[in-house]
Design a protein around this motif. Sequence first.
Motif, PDB file in Angstrom:
ATOM      1  N   ALA A 102       5.778 -10.228  -6.335  1.00 40.53           N
ATOM      2  CA  ALA A 102       4.655  -9.324  -6.036  1.00 40.53           C
ATOM      3  C   ALA A 102       4.601  -9.024  -4.543  1.00 40.53           C
ATOM      4  N   GLU A 103       4.786 -10.041  -3.728  1.00 43.27           N
ATOM      5  CA  GLU A 103       4.798  -9.830  -2.280  1.00 43.27           C
ATOM      6  C   GLU A 103       5.921  -8.882  -1.882  1.00 43.27           C
ATOM      7  N   LEU A 104       7.087  -9.056  -2.477  1.00 46.08           N
ATOM      8  CA  LEU A 104       8.230  -8.206  -2.169  1.00 46.08           C
ATOM      9  C   LEU A 104       7.919  -6.746  -2.479  1.00 46.08           C
ATOM     10  N   MET A 105       7.278  -6.503  -3.600  1.00 45.70           N
ATOM     11  CA  MET A 105       6.876  -5.135  -3.947  1.00 45.70           C
ATOM     12  C   MET A 105       5.947  -4.563  -2.878  1.00 45.70           C
ATOM     13  N   ALA A 106       4.983  -5.356  -2.460  1.00 43.64           N
ATOM     14  CA  ALA A 106       4.023  -4.896  -1.451  1.00 43.64           C
ATOM     15  C   ALA A 106       4.709  -4.654  -0.110  1.00 43.64           C
ATOM     16  N   PHE A 107       5.588  -5.560   0.286  1.00 41.90           N
ATOM     17  CA  PHE A 107       6.304  -5.408   1.559  1.00 41.90           C
ATOM     18  C   PHE A 107       7.141  -4.136   1.547  1.00 41.90           C
ATOM     19  N   ARG A 108       7.885  -3.929   0.460  1.00 42.84           N
ATOM     20  CA  ARG A 108       8.734  -2.733   0.372  1.00 42.84           C
ATOM     21  C   ARG A 108       7.896  -1.463   0.388  1.00 42.84           C
ATOM     22  N   TYR A 109       6.771  -1.481  -0.322  1.00 39.47           N
ATOM     23  CA  TYR A 109       5.896  -0.312  -0.342  1.00 39.47           C
ATOM     24  C   TYR A 109       5.402   0.003   1.075  1.00 39.47           C
ATOM     25  N   PHE A 110       4.978  -1.017   1.780  1.00 34.04           N
ATOM     26  CA  PHE A 110       4.494  -0.826   3.149  1.00 34.04           C
ATOM     27  C   PHE A 110       5.608  -0.281   4.051  1.00 34.04           C
ATOM     28  N   VAL A 111       6.785  -0.895   3.990  1.00 34.85           N
ATOM     29  CA  VAL A 111       7.899  -0.467   4.841  1.00 34.85           C
ATOM     30  C   VAL A 111       8.279   0.985   4.537  1.00 34.85           C
ATOM     31  N   ASP A 112       8.246   1.352   3.250  1.00 38.55           N
ATOM     32  CA  ASP A 112       8.644   2.700   2.864  1.00 38.55           C
ATOM     33  C   ASP A 112       7.565   3.749   3.108  1.00 38.55           C
ATOM     34  N   ASN A 113       6.296   3.351   3.105  1.00 40.93           N
ATOM     35  CA  ASN A 113       5.219   4.353   3.086  1.00 40.93           C
ATOM     36  C   ASN A 113       4.249   4.332   4.276  1.00 40.93           C
ATOM     37  N   ALA A 114       4.226   3.284   5.060  1.00 42.82           N
ATOM     38  CA  ALA A 114       3.253   3.226   6.161  1.00 42.82           C
ATOM     39  C   ALA A 114       3.643   4.234   7.241  1.00 42.82           C
ATOM     40  N   PRO A 115       2.693   5.045   7.679  1.00 42.66           N
ATOM     41  CA  PRO A 115       2.979   6.023   8.716  1.00 42.66           C
ATOM     42  C   PRO A 115       3.181   5.320  10.064  1.00 42.66           C
ATOM     43  N   THR A 129       1.959  -3.037  16.198  1.00 39.67           N
ATOM     44  CA  THR A 129       2.166  -1.659  15.774  1.00 39.67           C
ATOM     45  C   THR A 129       2.725  -1.643  14.352  1.00 39.67           C
ATOM     46  N   VAL A 130       2.621  -0.489  13.724  1.00 33.69           N
ATOM     47  CA  VAL A 130       3.187  -0.339  12.385  1.00 33.69           C
ATOM     48  C   VAL A 130       4.698  -0.567  12.443  1.00 33.69           C
ATOM     49  N   GLY A 131       5.342  -0.043  13.480  1.00 33.10           N
ATOM     50  CA  GLY A 131       6.783  -0.245  13.631  1.00 33.10           C
ATOM     51  C   GLY A 131       7.131  -1.718  13.785  1.00 33.10           C
ATOM     52  N   GLY A 132       6.329  -2.443  14.545  1.00 38.14           N
ATOM     53  CA  GLY A 132       6.548  -3.878  14.715  1.00 38.14           C
ATOM     54  C   GLY A 132       6.351  -4.632  13.415  1.00 38.14           C
ATOM     55  N   ALA A 133       5.337  -4.234  12.652  1.00 39.00           N
ATOM     56  CA  ALA A 133       5.084  -4.875  11.361  1.00 39.00           C
ATOM     57  C   ALA A 133       6.242  -4.611  10.401  1.00 39.00           C
ATOM     58  N   LYS A 134       6.741  -3.370  10.411  1.00 35.23           N
ATOM     59  CA  LYS A 134       7.870  -3.040   9.540  1.00 35.23           C
ATOM     60  C   LYS A 134       9.111  -3.859   9.911  1.00 35.23           C
ATOM     61  N   ALA A 135       9.376  -3.989  11.187  1.00 34.53           N
ATOM     62  CA  ALA A 135      10.530  -4.765  11.637  1.00 34.53           C
ATOM     63  C   ALA A 135      10.400  -6.224  11.217  1.00 34.53           C
ATOM     64  N   THR A 136       9.211  -6.770  11.341  1.00 31.37           N
ATOM     65  CA  THR A 136       8.964  -8.153  10.938  1.00 31.37           C
ATOM     66  C   THR A 136       9.150  -8.317   9.433  1.00 31.37           C
ATOM     67  N   LEU A 137       8.620  -7.362   8.680  1.00 33.82           N
ATOM     68  CA  LEU A 137       8.709  -7.455   7.225  1.00 33.82           C
ATOM     69  C   LEU A 137      10.134  -7.278   6.709  1.00 33.82           C
ATOM     70  N   GLU A 138      10.962  -6.543   7.422  1.00 29.70           N
ATOM     71  CA  GLU A 138      12.363  -6.392   7.002  1.00 29.70           C
ATOM     72  C   GLU A 138      13.034  -7.769   6.905  1.00 29.70           C
ATOM     73  N   ALA A 139      12.775  -8.624   7.890  1.00 27.17           N
ATOM     74  CA  ALA A 139      13.339  -9.978   7.865  1.00 27.17           C
ATOM     75  C   ALA A 139      12.723 -10.797   6.732  1.00 27.17           C
ATOM     76  N   VAL A 140      11.437 -10.631   6.508  1.00 32.68           N
ATOM     77  CA  VAL A 140      10.762 -11.355   5.433  1.00 32.68           C
ATOM     78  C   VAL A 140      11.297 -10.905   4.071  1.00 32.68           C
ATOM     79  N   ILE A 141      11.569  -9.614   3.943  1.00 30.60           N
ATOM     80  CA  ILE A 141      12.109  -9.084   2.683  1.00 30.60           C
ATOM     81  C   ILE A 141      13.438  -9.753   2.357  1.00 30.60           C
TER      82      ILE A 141
END
Length: 103
Positions: A88-101, A4-16
């Motif tokens: 660059a990855e960090l920018m993409a991760f943050r954008y996704f976490v902040d903007n993905a519905p 899920t988008v929520g699961g991806a965001k949670a995973t990316l928070e740790a990666v960030i």
Amino acid sequence: MSMTVGGAKATLEAVIIKTEKSIERENAYQKELADDRATLSYIEKLQTDGEPLPAGSPYLSFTEWKEQIEKEIKAGQNSIDRILVEKAELMAFRYFVDNAPEA
């Protein structure tokens, strides 16, 4: 298995967090790279001037010493290049976490 988008965001928070910590080491890599380049110049000057290896040197020859420093320079440059990708990855991760519905 889908995520899920929520699961991806949670995973990316740790990666960030991990990525930010890696990026924080950039200045240390830059300083080390500058030191290694200065050492290489020093070695080349000693060799050009016909000086002997410094007393207590762990190297058997200037060639061996130069090869080691050149390896360290290459490793340092690779680390800096990796950090550029991480930025660059960090920018993409943050954008996704902040903007993905969440839908």
